[in-house]
Design an enzyme around this catalytic site. Structure first.
Site, PDB file in Angstrom:
ATOM      1  N   SER A 121       0.837  -1.194   0.000  1.00  0.00           N
ATOM      2  CA  SER A 121       0.000   0.000   0.000  1.00  0.00           C
ATOM      3  C   SER A 121       0.878   1.253   0.000  1.00  0.00           C
ATOM      4  O   SER A 121       1.710   1.425  -0.884  1.00  0.00           O
ATOM      5  CB  SER A 121      -0.962  -0.058   1.196  1.00  0.00           C
ATOM      6  OG  SER A 121      -1.955   0.932   1.110  1.00  0.00           O
ATOM      7  N   ASP A 262      -9.324  -4.970  -5.155  1.00  0.00           N
ATOM      8  CA  ASP A 262      -8.408  -4.129  -4.386  1.00  0.00           C
ATOM      9  C   ASP A 262      -8.768  -2.647  -4.447  1.00  0.00           C
ATOM     10  O   ASP A 262      -9.164  -2.123  -5.493  1.00  0.00           O
ATOM     11  CB  ASP A 262      -6.991  -4.318  -4.958  1.00  0.00           C
ATOM     12  CG  ASP A 262      -5.889  -4.066  -3.955  1.00  0.00           C
ATOM     13  OD1 ASP A 262      -6.054  -3.182  -3.112  1.00  0.00           O
ATOM     14  OD2 ASP A 262      -4.854  -4.754  -4.049  1.00  0.00           O
ATOM     15  N   HIS A 289      -7.436  -5.617  -0.769  1.00  0.00           N
ATOM     16  CA  HIS A 289      -6.222  -4.857  -0.510  1.00  0.00           C
ATOM     17  C   HIS A 289      -5.283  -5.609   0.433  1.00  0.00           C
ATOM     18  O   HIS A 289      -4.082  -5.331   0.462  1.00  0.00           O
ATOM     19  CB  HIS A 289      -6.614  -3.509   0.106  1.00  0.00           C
ATOM     20  CG  HIS A 289      -5.517  -2.496   0.132  1.00  0.00           C
ATOM     21  ND1 HIS A 289      -4.842  -2.096  -0.994  1.00  0.00           N
ATOM     22  CD2 HIS A 289      -4.983  -1.777   1.160  1.00  0.00           C
ATOM     23  CE1 HIS A 289      -3.948  -1.182  -0.673  1.00  0.00           C
ATOM     24  NE2 HIS A 289      -4.008  -0.980   0.628  1.00  0.00           N
TER      25      HIS A 289
END
Length: 313
Positions: A121, A262, A289
């Site tokens: 991320s 995601d 995610h």
């Protein structure tokens, strides 16, 4: 069963605008003396802490790769800086690049055998920018549900919001217009978004994710300043962030992955795939995610793909 070696420590991190010396917490799984390049894991959030990524500790047992987790400045077990809340000029990418450089030097990782870098991320955003500098010792790069630019991230979020039920979209719109994020309708819409796109584990949230949620709720300094008041409202210091012009400078072989559902949408992965010279991109079916925390064999597939990539000859 052989006991897994774990070493914890703190490295001093001097920031010019802070009077006192700050510290970066780190945890090493395995032996740095093993001869294999360690994997440095950069967490997301910003401000989520390292614990939700401990899945990757298995790289030591399964592949013989030492793994180094660390908490970025401002969160979890590293120095907190609540006095810098809202200071957008302070909470910038360069601060975290400096911290990563400092950790590398403290652990003396730039020489043979070097190191791998895995960023998830926001950690992948940081990792891509760091790799574009061609740092000494970097062997391979993994960008896990990362984002090539915040503008593309926002476009991807809008596409996901458009798929939500009309009443939930309305609740999100009203919250943003009023700047109020505490209504039951907003929280219900956010919960829907989290379960479908952020982490698709059932039950939700999985135990491994609880420390990150705790860190993000107890000290909002980093997340609110860099991202904004909500995962769906990005108006912080990263709002105009992009690594796209720097991607051609990444010389390390790179693995890019995201999930089918995601929050790091495909459109925010395309620049990685098109511009990084040596790159492979995988989208995991049914993944969100947090693919590495999800069921249906996703966790195991993630570990195998990452481990095989990092040990590829």
């Amino acid at each position: 069963m052989t006991e897994i070696p774990v070493q914890e420590g703190r490295t001093p991190f001097k920031i010019s605008s802070i009077d006192e010396t700050c510290f970066t917490y780190y945890k090493i799984i395995g032996h740095l003396s093993s001869g294999a390049p360690p994997v440095i894991v950069a967490h997301g959030g910003p401000g989520a802490g390292h614990e939700y990524l401990l899945t990757f500790a298995d790289l030591w047992q399964d592949y013989g790769l030492p793994v180094i987790f660390y908490d970025q400045i401002g969160c979890a077990s590293s120095t907190h800086l609540p006095q810098k809340a809202g200071d957008r000029s302070f909470w910038q990418e360069q601060l975290f690049q400096d911290e990563l450089d400092n950790l590398l030097d403290h652990l003396e990782l730039r020489q043979n055998p070097g190191f791998h870098l895995l960023g998830q991320s926001w950690g992948g955003m940081l990792g891509s920018a760091f790799a574009a500098r061609q740092p000494q010792g970097l062997r391979r790069l993994v960008l896990a549900s990362a984002l090539a630019s915040k503008e593309l991230a926002i476009r991807g979020t809008c596409l996901l919001r458009d798929q939500m039920p009309p009443d939930m979209r309305q609740a999100l719109d009203e919250a943003e217009q009023k700047g109020e994020y505490d209504s039951p309708e907003y929280k219900r819409a956010l919960d829907f978004y989290y379960r479908k796109h952020v982490c698709r584990a059932d039950p939700f949230p999985p135990t491994e994710l609880l420390p990150a949620l705790k860190h993000l709720s107890e000290d909002t300094t980093v997340y609110r300043t860099m991202n904004g008041p909500s995962p769906l409202t990005a108006d912080g210091s990263l709002k105009t962030w992009t690594v796209i012009p720097r991607l051609r400078n990444i010389t390390a072989p790179t693995l890019v992955y995201n999930g089918e559902y995601d929050t790091s949408h495909d459109i925010a992965q395309v620049p990685f795939f098109e511009l990084i010279p040596k790159v492979r991109w995988i989208t995991f079916l049914n993944g969100g995610h947090m693919c590495h925390l999800e069921g249906g064999g996703l966790r195991e597939r993630i570990l195998k793909v990452v481990g095989d990539f990092l040990t590829q000859k």
